[in-house]
Design a protein around this motif. Structure first.
Motif, PDB file in Angstrom:
ATOM      1  N   PRO A  53      58.932  10.624 -17.735  1.00 55.75           N
ATOM      2  CA  PRO A  53      57.941  11.330 -16.924  1.00 55.75           C
ATOM      3  C   PRO A  53      56.758  10.396 -16.644  1.00 55.75           C
ATOM      4  CG  PRO A  53      58.096  12.281 -19.150  1.00 55.75           C
ATOM      5  CD  PRO A  53      59.089  11.175 -19.067  1.00 55.75           C
ATOM      6  N   ILE A  54      56.358  10.323 -15.389  1.00 53.08           N
ATOM      7  CA  ILE A  54      55.270   9.432 -14.991  1.00 53.08           C
ATOM      8  C   ILE A  54      54.199  10.262 -14.307  1.00 53.08           C
ATOM      9  CG2 ILE A  54      54.628   7.448 -13.587  1.00 53.08           C
ATOM     10  CD1 ILE A  54      57.515   6.528 -13.674  1.00 53.08           C
ATOM     11  N   SER A  55      52.954  10.097 -14.755  1.00 59.30           N
ATOM     12  CA  SER A  55      51.837  10.785 -14.098  1.00 59.30           C
ATOM     13  C   SER A  55      51.139   9.802 -13.157  1.00 59.30           C
ATOM     14  CB  SER A  55      50.855  11.331 -15.129  1.00 59.30           C
ATOM     15  OG  SER A  55      49.984  10.324 -15.572  1.00 59.30           O
ATOM     16  N   SER A  56      50.333  10.332 -12.280  1.00 57.13           N
ATOM     17  CA  SER A  56      49.608   9.463 -11.344  1.00 57.13           C
ATOM     18  C   SER A  56      48.576   8.603 -12.063  1.00 57.13           C
ATOM     19  CB  SER A  56      48.947  10.292 -10.246  1.00 57.13           C
ATOM     20  OG  SER A  56      48.028  11.200 -10.808  1.00 57.13           O
ATOM     21  N   ALA A  57      48.237   8.937 -13.313  1.00 56.00           N
ATOM     22  CA  ALA A  57      47.276   8.149 -14.092  1.00 56.00           C
ATOM     23  C   ALA A  57      47.948   6.975 -14.817  1.00 56.00           C
ATOM     24  CB  ALA A  57      46.560   9.036 -15.106  1.00 56.00           C
ATOM     25  N   ASP A  58      49.280   6.924 -14.795  1.00 59.47           N
ATOM     26  CA  ASP A  58      50.013   5.840 -15.448  1.00 59.47           C
ATOM     27  C   ASP A  58      50.096   4.621 -14.534  1.00 59.47           C
ATOM     28  OD1 ASP A  58      50.482   7.374 -17.751  1.00 59.47           O
ATOM     29  OD2 ASP A  58      52.345   8.187 -16.946  1.00 59.47           O
ATOM     30  N   PHE A  59      50.740   3.581 -15.038  1.00 62.51           N
ATOM     31  CA  PHE A  59      50.856   2.316 -14.315  1.00 62.51           C
ATOM     32  C   PHE A  59      52.292   1.814 -14.363  1.00 62.51           C
ATOM     33  CE2 PHE A  59      46.473   2.733 -15.302  1.00 62.51           C
ATOM     34  CZ  PHE A  59      45.783   2.052 -14.318  1.00 62.51           C
ATOM     35  N   MET A  60      52.580   0.877 -13.491  1.00 57.59           N
ATOM     36  CA  MET A  60      53.818   0.108 -13.559  1.00 57.59           C
ATOM     37  C   MET A  60      53.406  -1.333 -13.834  1.00 57.59           C
ATOM     38  SD  MET A  60      56.294   2.252 -13.092  1.00 57.59           S
ATOM     39  CE  MET A  60      57.758   1.335 -12.690  1.00 57.59           C
ATOM     40  N   VAL A  61      54.116  -1.964 -14.768  1.00 61.13           N
ATOM     41  CA  VAL A  61      53.883  -3.363 -15.100  1.00 61.13           C
ATOM     42  C   VAL A  61      55.048  -4.145 -14.504  1.00 61.13           C
ATOM     43  CG1 VAL A  61      53.783  -5.013 -16.987  1.00 61.13           C
ATOM     44  CG2 VAL A  61      52.618  -2.834 -17.190  1.00 61.13           C
ATOM     45  N   VAL A  62      54.739  -5.114 -13.667  1.00 66.11           N
ATOM     46  CA  VAL A  62      55.772  -5.902 -13.002  1.00 66.11           C
ATOM     47  C   VAL A  62      55.845  -7.273 -13.670  1.00 66.11           C
ATOM     48  CG1 VAL A  62      56.560  -6.858 -10.808  1.00 66.11           C
ATOM     49  CG2 VAL A  62      55.305  -4.675 -10.841  1.00 66.11           C
ATOM     50  N   LEU A  63      57.056  -7.642 -14.081  1.00 66.66           N
ATOM     51  CA  LEU A  63      57.282  -8.910 -14.768  1.00 66.66           C
ATOM     52  C   LEU A  63      58.276  -9.758 -13.993  1.00 66.66           C
ATOM     53  CD1 LEU A  63      57.793  -7.322 -18.269  1.00 66.66           C
ATOM     54  CD2 LEU A  63      55.904  -8.811 -17.675  1.00 66.66           C
ATOM     55  N   ASN A  64      57.988 -11.019 -13.857  1.00 64.54           N
ATOM     56  CA  ASN A  64      58.913 -11.958 -13.241  1.00 64.54           C
ATOM     57  C   ASN A  64      60.014 -12.287 -14.252  1.00 64.54           C
ATOM     58  OD1 ASN A  64      59.536 -15.128 -13.120  1.00 64.54           O
ATOM     59  ND2 ASN A  64      59.410 -14.263 -11.057  1.00 64.54           N
ATOM     60  N   ALA A  65      61.272 -12.136 -13.842  1.00 60.87           N
ATOM     61  CA  ALA A  65      62.403 -12.339 -14.754  1.00 60.87           C
ATOM     62  C   ALA A  65      62.425 -13.753 -15.320  1.00 60.87           C
ATOM     63  CB  ALA A  65      63.709 -12.022 -14.036  1.00 60.87           C
ATOM     64  N   GLY A  66      62.186 -14.751 -14.485  1.00 59.84           N
ATOM     65  CA  GLY A  66      62.185 -16.136 -14.960  1.00 59.84           C
ATOM     66  C   GLY A  66      61.085 -16.392 -15.961  1.00 59.84           C
ATOM     67  N   SER A  69      47.801  -9.559 -13.880  1.00 58.81           N
ATOM     68  CA  SER A  69      47.713  -9.514 -12.417  1.00 58.81           C
ATOM     69  C   SER A  69      48.811  -8.668 -11.791  1.00 58.81           C
ATOM     70  CB  SER A  69      47.781 -10.933 -11.847  1.00 58.81           C
ATOM     71  OG  SER A  69      49.027 -11.511 -12.163  1.00 58.81           O
ATOM     72  N   THR A  70      49.681  -8.096 -12.598  1.00 54.54           N
ATOM     73  CA  THR A  70      50.791  -7.327 -12.059  1.00 54.54           C
ATOM     74  C   THR A  70      50.827  -5.907 -12.607  1.00 54.54           C
ATOM     75  OG1 THR A  70      52.214  -8.298 -13.745  1.00 54.54           O
ATOM     76  CG2 THR A  70      52.235  -9.332 -11.573  1.00 54.54           C
ATOM     77  N   LEU A  71      49.679  -5.358 -12.834  1.00 56.01           N
ATOM     78  CA  LEU A  71      49.529  -3.988 -13.309  1.00 56.01           C
ATOM     79  C   LEU A  71      49.166  -3.138 -12.106  1.00 56.01           C
ATOM     80  CD1 LEU A  71      49.335  -2.200 -15.875  1.00 56.01           C
ATOM     81  CD2 LEU A  71      46.950  -2.894 -16.039  1.00 56.01           C
ATOM     82  N   VAL A  72      50.026  -2.180 -11.764  1.00 64.10           N
ATOM     83  CA  VAL A  72      49.829  -1.397 -10.543  1.00 64.10           C
ATOM     84  C   VAL A  72      49.754   0.082 -10.901  1.00 64.10           C
ATOM     85  CG1 VAL A  72      50.720  -0.898  -8.246  1.00 64.10           C
ATOM     86  CG2 VAL A  72      51.177  -3.127  -9.285  1.00 64.10           C
ATOM     87  N   SER A  73      48.696   0.738 -10.445  1.00 63.28           N
ATOM     88  CA  SER A  73      48.508   2.163 -10.690  1.00 63.28           C
ATOM     89  C   SER A  73      49.561   2.980  -9.957  1.00 63.28           C
ATOM     90  CB  SER A  73      47.111   2.563 -10.220  1.00 63.28           C
ATOM     91  OG  SER A  73      47.009   3.962 -10.104  1.00 63.28           O
ATOM     92  N   VAL A  74      50.154   3.949 -10.636  1.00 64.84           N
ATOM     93  CA  VAL A  74      51.114   4.832  -9.984  1.00 64.84           C
ATOM     94  C   VAL A  74      50.425   5.602  -8.868  1.00 64.84           C
ATOM     95  CG1 VAL A  74      52.589   6.880 -10.340  1.00 64.84           C
ATOM     96  CG2 VAL A  74      52.621   4.985 -11.998  1.00 64.84           C
ATOM     97  N   ASP A  75      49.171   5.932  -9.061  1.00 62.93           N
ATOM     98  CA  ASP A  75      48.398   6.610  -8.011  1.00 62.93           C
ATOM     99  C   ASP A  75      48.329   5.755  -6.739  1.00 62.93           C
ATOM    100  OD1 ASP A  75      46.855   8.830  -7.105  1.00 62.93           O
ATOM    101  OD2 ASP A  75      45.025   7.658  -7.413  1.00 62.93           O
ATOM    102  N   ASP A  76      48.201   4.440  -6.893  1.00 64.33           N
ATOM    103  CA  ASP A  76      48.177   3.538  -5.736  1.00 64.33           C
ATOM    104  C   ASP A  76      49.558   3.350  -5.119  1.00 64.33           C
ATOM    105  OD1 ASP A  76      45.453   3.175  -6.049  1.00 64.33           O
ATOM    106  OD2 ASP A  76      45.654   1.268  -7.114  1.00 64.33           O
ATOM    107  N   ILE A  77      50.585   3.464  -5.939  1.00 63.79           N
ATOM    108  CA  ILE A  77      51.958   3.282  -5.441  1.00 63.79           C
ATOM    109  C   ILE A  77      52.365   4.470  -4.582  1.00 63.79           C
ATOM    110  CG2 ILE A  77      54.401   3.180  -6.135  1.00 63.79           C
ATOM    111  CD1 ILE A  77      53.436   1.693  -8.696  1.00 63.79           C
ATOM    112  N   GLY A  78      52.010   5.662  -5.015  1.00 63.66           N
ATOM    113  CA  GLY A  78      52.473   6.860  -4.320  1.00 63.66           C
ATOM    114  C   GLY A  78      53.900   7.159  -4.752  1.00 63.66           C
TER     115      GLY A  78
END
Length: 150
Positions: free
Chosen positions: A76-89, A140-149
């Motif tokens: 479950p993801i709320s709009s107050a949560d975030f997604m962390v994006v990691l480069n595989a390499g 630098s790769t922390l993105v708000s779920v609220d911003d993602i939509g």
């Protein structure tokens, strides 16, 4: 399971309580515990890998890709949560610096989430320095779920 190419990315759900904030409340990083494997409990087995989402599975537009990651999450993801994006390499490179062979793979056998990915090989030690190294790469790769939509 095919290896995710070095130039591609995986995203992990980051609950709002795992986000480090500055004095003004702006997110500036994540706590290393975000990358800790969970121990065995009465209701689940000990984790052997970190769950993630294969970002580029959804195409080339990162905004649309992150929307896909949010939509397909089993958590479950709320709009107050975030997604962390990691480069595989970069994940593999960090593992190597700690003498660990980390694998970043696309779990094509997962029928519920076709974009499901795994980060394999992380240590069970919750104080291992690798966790802090992974956390420091996400600033630098922390993105708000609220911003993602959605």
């Amino acid at each position: 399971m095919p290896s995710i190419p070095d130039a591609h990315h995986v995203a992990r759900v980051c609950p709002k309580n795992r986000v480090i904030r500055d004095r003004e409340g702006r997110p500036i990083g994540v706590y290393p515990q975000l990358f800790r494997l969970r121990e065995k409990t009465e209701t689940r087995e000990r984790e052997t890998y970190l769950s993630a989402c294969y970002v580029e599975f959804f195409g080339e537009d990162q905004s649309e890709c992150l929307k896909g990651c949010v939509r397909t999450s089993a958590f479950p993801i709320s709009s107050a949560d975030f997604m962390v994006v990691l480069n595989a390499g970069k994940v593999r490179q960090i593992g190597t610096s700690y003498n660990l062979k980390l694998k970043v793979v696309h779990d094509t056998a997962n029928k519920k989430n076709r974009a499901y990915a795994r980060i394999e090989g992380t240590p069970h030690d919750p104080a291992h320095a690798l966790l802090g190294a992974l956390a420091s790469t996400t600033v630098s790769t922390l993105v708000s779920v609220d911003d993602i939509g959605r």
